[in-house]
Design an enzyme around this catalytic site. Sequence first.
Site, PDB file in Angstrom:
ATOM      1  N   ALA A  89      -9.510   2.239  -1.750  1.00 31.04           N
ATOM      2  CA  ALA A  89      -9.621   3.493  -2.514  1.00 31.04           C
ATOM      3  C   ALA A  89      -8.522   4.477  -2.115  1.00 31.04           C
ATOM      4  O   ALA A  89      -8.300   4.739  -0.922  1.00 31.04           O
ATOM      5  CB  ALA A  89     -10.995   4.119  -2.273  1.00 31.04           C
ATOM      6  N   GLY A  90      -7.854   5.003  -3.117  1.00 33.69           N
ATOM      7  CA  GLY A  90      -6.801   5.995  -2.844  1.00 33.69           C
ATOM      8  C   GLY A  90      -5.963   6.232  -4.090  1.00 33.69           C
ATOM      9  O   GLY A  90      -5.914   5.392  -4.985  1.00 33.69           O
TER      10      GLY A  90
ATOM     11  N   ASN B 123      -7.134  13.542  -0.663  1.00 33.71           N
ATOM     12  CA  ASN B 123      -7.872  12.370  -1.157  1.00 33.71           C
ATOM     13  C   ASN B 123      -7.681  11.157  -0.236  1.00 33.71           C
ATOM     14  O   ASN B 123      -8.627  10.510   0.188  1.00 33.71           O
ATOM     15  CB  ASN B 123      -7.389  11.998  -2.558  1.00 33.71           C
ATOM     16  CG  ASN B 123      -8.208  10.850  -3.146  1.00 33.71           C
ATOM     17  OD1 ASN B 123      -9.307  11.055  -3.655  1.00 33.71           O
ATOM     18  ND2 ASN B 123      -7.702   9.628  -3.058  1.00 33.71           N
TER      19      ASN B 123
ATOM     20  N   SER C 247       1.072  -0.257   2.530  1.00 28.86           N
ATOM     21  CA  SER C 247       2.126  -0.478   1.544  1.00 28.86           C
ATOM     22  C   SER C 247       3.481  -0.584   2.228  1.00 28.86           C
ATOM     23  O   SER C 247       3.724   0.067   3.238  1.00 28.86           O
ATOM     24  CB  SER C 247       2.148   0.697   0.560  1.00 28.86           C
ATOM     25  OG  SER C 247       3.321   0.667  -0.211  1.00 28.86           O
TER      26      SER C 247
ATOM     27  N   TYR D 285       2.810  10.029  -1.153  1.00 30.65           N
ATOM     28  CA  TYR D 285       1.969   8.829  -1.230  1.00 30.65           C
ATOM     29  C   TYR D 285       2.277   7.929  -0.036  1.00 30.65           C
ATOM     30  O   TYR D 285       1.372   7.500   0.684  1.00 30.65           O
ATOM     31  CB  TYR D 285       2.206   8.073  -2.540  1.00 30.65           C
ATOM     32  CG  TYR D 285       1.758   6.643  -2.485  1.00 30.65           C
ATOM     33  CD1 TYR D 285       2.687   5.619  -2.284  1.00 30.65           C
ATOM     34  CD2 TYR D 285       0.408   6.310  -2.575  1.00 30.65           C
ATOM     35  CE1 TYR D 285       2.276   4.301  -2.192  1.00 30.65           C
ATOM     36  CE2 TYR D 285      -0.005   4.989  -2.483  1.00 30.65           C
ATOM     37  CZ  TYR D 285       0.938   3.992  -2.287  1.00 30.65           C
ATOM     38  OH  TYR D 285       0.537   2.686  -2.180  1.00 30.65           O
TER      39      TYR D 285
ATOM     40  N   LYS E 218      -0.004   6.688   3.506  1.00 27.69           N
ATOM     41  CA  LYS E 218      -0.200   5.335   4.029  1.00 27.69           C
ATOM     42  C   LYS E 218       0.239   5.263   5.495  1.00 27.69           C
ATOM     43  O   LYS E 218      -0.444   4.701   6.345  1.00 27.69           O
ATOM     44  CB  LYS E 218       0.596   4.322   3.202  1.00 27.69           C
ATOM     45  CG  LYS E 218       0.114   4.151   1.759  1.00 27.69           C
ATOM     46  CD  LYS E 218      -1.287   3.564   1.693  1.00 27.69           C
ATOM     47  CE  LYS E 218      -1.689   3.240   0.261  1.00 27.69           C
ATOM     48  NZ  LYS E 218      -3.058   2.696   0.174  1.00 27.69           N
TER      49      LYS E 218
ATOM     50  N   ASN F 155       4.425   2.191 -12.159  1.00 28.32           N
ATOM     51  CA  ASN F 155       5.012   0.924 -11.736  1.00 28.32           C
ATOM     52  C   ASN F 155       5.600   0.140 -12.914  1.00 28.32           C
ATOM     53  O   ASN F 155       5.180   0.291 -14.056  1.00 28.32           O
ATOM     54  CB  ASN F 155       3.947   0.073 -11.020  1.00 28.32           C
ATOM     55  CG  ASN F 155       3.528   0.684  -9.686  1.00 28.32           C
ATOM     56  OD1 ASN F 155       2.365   0.751  -9.372  1.00 28.32           O
ATOM     57  ND2 ASN F 155       4.498   1.138  -8.914  1.00 28.32           N
ATOM     58  N   LEU F 156       6.525  -0.736 -12.584  1.00 25.33           N
ATOM     59  CA  LEU F 156       7.272  -1.475 -13.606  1.00 25.33           C
ATOM     60  C   LEU F 156       6.376  -2.245 -14.548  1.00 25.33           C
ATOM     61  O   LEU F 156       6.453  -2.067 -15.788  1.00 25.33           O
ATOM     62  CB  LEU F 156       8.265  -2.428 -12.924  1.00 25.33           C
ATOM     63  CG  LEU F 156       9.079  -3.323 -13.864  1.00 25.33           C
ATOM     64  CD1 LEU F 156      10.003  -2.491 -14.757  1.00 25.33           C
ATOM     65  CD2 LEU F 156       9.889  -4.343 -13.062  1.00 25.33           C
TER      66      LEU F 156
ATOM     67  N   ASP G  12      14.429   5.626  -5.135  1.00 23.85           N
ATOM     68  CA  ASP G  12      14.469   4.157  -5.224  1.00 23.85           C
ATOM     69  C   ASP G  12      15.491   3.590  -4.241  1.00 23.85           C
ATOM     70  O   ASP G  12      16.612   4.109  -4.139  1.00 23.85           O
ATOM     71  CB  ASP G  12      14.867   3.722  -6.648  1.00 23.85           C
ATOM     72  CG  ASP G  12      13.649   3.631  -7.554  1.00 23.85           C
ATOM     73  OD1 ASP G  12      12.503   3.620  -7.046  1.00 23.85           O
ATOM     74  OD2 ASP G  12      13.824   3.567  -8.776  1.00 23.85           O
TER      75      ASP G  12
HETATM   76  C1  WQD Z   1       9.907  -1.347  -9.200  1.00 20.41           C
HETATM   77  C2  WQD Z   1      11.324  -1.352  -9.742  1.00 20.41           C
HETATM   78  C3  WQD Z   1      12.182   0.808 -10.324  1.00 20.41           C
HETATM   79  C4  WQD Z   1       9.520   1.580 -13.696  1.00 20.41           C
HETATM   80  C5  WQD Z   1       6.003   1.404  -5.599  1.00 20.41           C
HETATM   81  C6  WQD Z   1       5.418   1.990  -4.353  1.00 20.41           C
HETATM   82  C7  WQD Z   1       4.840   0.898  -3.484  1.00 20.41           C
HETATM   83  C8  WQD Z   1       3.882   0.068  -4.293  1.00 20.41           C
HETATM   84  C9  WQD Z   1       4.569  -0.502  -5.515  1.00 20.41           C
HETATM   85  C10 WQD Z   1       1.583   0.724  -4.101  1.00 20.41           C
HETATM   86  C11 WQD Z   1      12.143  -0.201  -9.200  1.00 20.41           C
HETATM   87  C12 WQD Z   1      12.069  -0.082 -11.546  1.00 20.41           C
HETATM   88  C13 WQD Z   1      10.132   0.963 -12.621  1.00 20.41           C
HETATM   89  C14 WQD Z   1      10.271   1.804 -14.873  1.00 20.41           C
HETATM   90  C15 WQD Z   1      12.168   0.784 -13.846  1.00 20.41           C
HETATM   91  N1  WQD Z   1       2.762   0.822  -4.707  1.00 20.41           N
HETATM   92  N2  WQD Z   1      11.423   0.574 -12.694  1.00 20.41           N
HETATM   93  N3  WQD Z   1      11.568   1.388 -14.903  1.00 20.41           N
HETATM   94  O1  WQD Z   1       8.936   1.767  -6.547  1.00 20.41           O
HETATM   95  O2  WQD Z   1       9.190  -0.644  -5.784  1.00 20.41           O
HETATM   96  O3  WQD Z   1       7.084   0.568  -5.277  1.00 20.41           O
HETATM   97  O4  WQD Z   1       5.048   0.633  -6.276  1.00 20.41           O
HETATM   98  O5  WQD Z   1       1.266   0.147  -3.124  1.00 20.41           O
HETATM   99  O6  WQD Z   1       4.144   1.493  -2.420  1.00 20.41           O
HETATM  100  O7  WQD Z   1       6.463   2.602  -3.610  1.00 20.41           O
HETATM  101  O8  WQD Z   1       7.595  -0.098  -7.613  1.00 20.41           O
HETATM  102  O9  WQD Z   1       7.058  -0.708  -9.906  1.00 20.41           O
HETATM  103  O10 WQD Z   1       7.659   1.724  -9.414  1.00 20.41           O
HETATM  104  O11 WQD Z   1       9.420  -0.019  -9.359  1.00 20.41           O
HETATM  105  O12 WQD Z   1      13.365   0.435 -13.893  1.00 20.41           O
HETATM  106  O13 WQD Z   1       9.776   2.370 -15.906  1.00 20.41           O
HETATM  107  O14 WQD Z   1      11.264  -1.173 -11.160  1.00 20.41           O
HETATM  108  O15 WQD Z   1      13.393   1.542 -10.355  1.00 20.41           O
HETATM  109  O16 WQD Z   1      13.461  -0.666  -8.998  1.00 20.41           O
HETATM  110  P1  WQD Z   1       8.332   0.444  -6.297  1.00 20.41           P
HETATM  111  P2  WQD Z   1       7.864   0.268  -9.137  1.00 20.41           P
END
Ligand code: WQD
Length: 336
Positions: A83-84, A101, A126, A152, A156, A202-203, A296
């Site tokens: 949870a978080g 939180n 993470s 965030y 962690k 996230n992506l 990033d």
């Molecule tokens: C991945 C890559 C973006 C969205 C984060 C947290 C980490 C974990 C995972 C929880 C990057 C690129 C993304 C978009 C893009 N979270 N991207 N267009 O930043 O590696 O990690 O999420 O545990 O703790 O830090 O993941 O999915 O945001 O990005 O180009 O619309 O996709 O630049 O290179 P990230 P992400």
Amino acid sequence: MSEKILVTGGTGYIGSHTVVELIQQGYEVEILDNLFNSKITVLDKIEKLTGVKPKFYKVDMLDMPAMEKVFAENTYDAVIHFAGLKAVGESVEQPLRYYENNVTGTINLLKCMKEHGTKKIIFSSSATVYGDQGVEELNEEMTTGVGVTNPYGWTKAMIEQIMKDVALADPEFEVVLLRYFNPVGAHPSGLLGEDPNDKPNNLMPIVMKVATGEIPELSVFGDDYDTPDGTCIRDYIHVIDLAKGHIAAIRGLKPGVEIYNLGSGKGTSVLEMIAAFDKASGKKLPYKIVGRRAGDLAAMWANPGKAERELGWKTELTIDDAMRDTLNYLDSHSDV
Ligand code: WQD
């Protein structure tokens, strides 16, 4: 008598997949979740997959009396703590909400555990706690909490430190910190997947929204990084492998604190992820290259050797498996 596990955040993306694995491995599972970023209907899907509908407590970790009551009514052998709040960008805009939180919530949880004699916990940490190490492959011996780029990530890192200090003060505590890299994919049944209530950062959740037409195109945050194709490289791990890592971690619990990376050990670029999605869907995902996103890093991936050596765990599923399962989940959820 099977071990009884409380899973906080158990209706969430990683939590729900882990609950299914736990039940299938014979554990008795109960879920505590405030449903802020998940749906109660996940319980029905867990029941469909396992034949068991876990007991559910709609409780917020900041509601100490309510959480106390859960622990007073039960004896848990261990807690898995998912949870978080986890939106990196949002944490920059709302730091106090994230610290309260995630950190205060966890302190409340640990106080309840201590008071009721539950001293085994697995924490959903993470890779973000590594910050910028100046190298691409990350291992558990590295110093963390340096150069973390967002609240965030700091929550962690702080929670990891709190758990280390609790274990130092009380040698009966058994703690495993699991540092996830980038969770992707969905349950092969199509019943469970990433389905956030809030705006995804996230992506892959964004790729999913582009695939369903909810978002017109994917913005690729920069193609001028020092990587083979110029886009960022990450270690994407199938959520089923991640869930299985928690089973291995439970079996690896012992007095003190152990830390494990949960990743594949392989790096994949954003353009490679898009190509893999296109291969699975048979279509071309619309995308455009835009400017870099603040914070990033160019490239990072796990050294997963410690989990393999000590827990006998390593990833088995591939990026193609994750794309196949993601598309299957989308096909099964017209409302996603
Ligand atoms: C991945 C890559 C973006 C969205 C984060 C947290 C980490 C974990 C995972 C929880 C990057 C690129 C993304 C978009 C893009 N979270 N991207 N267009 O930043 O590696 O990690 O999420 O545990 O703790 O830090 O993941 O999915 O945001 O990005 O180009 O619309 O996709 O630049 O290179 P990230 P992400």
